[in-house]
Design an enzyme around this catalytic site. Sequence first.
Site, mmCIF file in Angstrom:
data_model
loop_
_atom_site.group_PDB
_atom_site.id
_atom_site.type_symbol
_atom_site.label_atom_id
_atom_site.label_comp_id
_atom_site.label_asym_id
_atom_site.label_seq_id
_atom_site.Cartn_x
_atom_site.Cartn_y
_atom_site.Cartn_z
ATOM 1 C CB CYS A 2 -0.993 -0.060 1.157
ATOM 2 S SG CYS A 2 -2.396 1.006 0.880
ATOM 3 C CG HIS A 17 -2.920 -3.315 3.941
ATOM 4 N ND1 HIS A 17 -1.891 -2.595 4.501
ATOM 5 C CD2 HIS A 17 -3.719 -2.416 3.336
ATOM 6 C CE1 HIS A 17 -2.057 -1.314 4.262
ATOM 7 N NE2 HIS A 17 -3.164 -1.167 3.548
ATOM 8 C CD GLU A 28 0.209 -5.301 5.727
ATOM 9 O OE1 GLU A 28 0.328 -5.962 4.672
ATOM 10 O OE2 GLU A 28 -0.030 -4.085 5.733
HETATM 11 N N1 GLN Z 1 -3.570 6.284 1.158
HETATM 12 C C1 GLN Z 1 -2.307 6.009 1.773
HETATM 13 C C2 GLN Z 1 -1.193 6.807 1.159
HETATM 14 O O1 GLN Z 1 -1.412 7.571 0.278
HETATM 15 C C3 GLN Z 1 -1.970 4.545 1.717
HETATM 16 C C4 GLN Z 1 -2.945 3.773 2.554
HETATM 17 C C5 GLN Z 1 -2.394 2.531 3.169
HETATM 18 O O2 GLN Z 1 -1.184 2.298 3.235
HETATM 19 N N2 GLN Z 1 -3.277 1.755 3.686
HETATM 20 O O3 GLN Z 1 -0.092 6.678 1.560
#
Ligand code: GLN
Length: 219
Positions: free
Chosen positions: A100, A199, A201
Amino acid sequence: MNESAVSRDTRPEVDLARPADRPTIGVLALQGDVREHVAVLDLCGADPVLVRRPAELAAVDALVLPGGESTTISKLLQVFELLEPLRERLRDGMPAFGSCAGMILLADEVLDTRPDAEHLSGIDMTVRRNAFGRQVDSFETDLEFAGVDGGPMRAVFIRAPWVERAGAGVEVLARVPSGPAAGRIVAVRQGCVLATSFHPEVTGDHRVHRLFVDLVRDR
Ligand code: GLN
């Protein structure tokens, strides 16, 4: 019996095997869901360590960049003087896995971010931040993940990015299977650098981490 046969017989096999068997994998611990990655890496046969300083980065075999807030992590990378050392290790071929926000940080180019946000250029790709929009900004789905056995993978997306451009050397590992974002790229690999929009994890399905630990071990 020749000499090499003797030394082979008396080799302390366990000690020699250990570093390769349990690679030391750092988790970038500036912000985000650090603990979740540490727990899963441990279960997958790695020795996880927290990385907040250049000396800690220098000591790891590989690095996980967790989910969180990419612009905040970008700022903290500068404050903690990790930005350049991290770019250098990636250039030198250190394996890395970003989930992410970690995927955003590993990109070459990021759309819809702050103008002062820094990226690491670990993967030749353009990533759009917060790409799924308000209606579905957080959701779960089952998807096919190339190269892992065991059927579809549950994927949790939390204000996730997607990959808008994957370079010629980038392998696409997963796409959104259906819905308004069907076909969007959400997992990629370039060499020993891996990134997922979602994710792994947090789901209890450790196949992505296992893939990463195996990849680190193979190096
Ligand atoms: N929206 C977040 C960002 O721009 C990422 C979200 C996440 O890691 N769950 O960094």
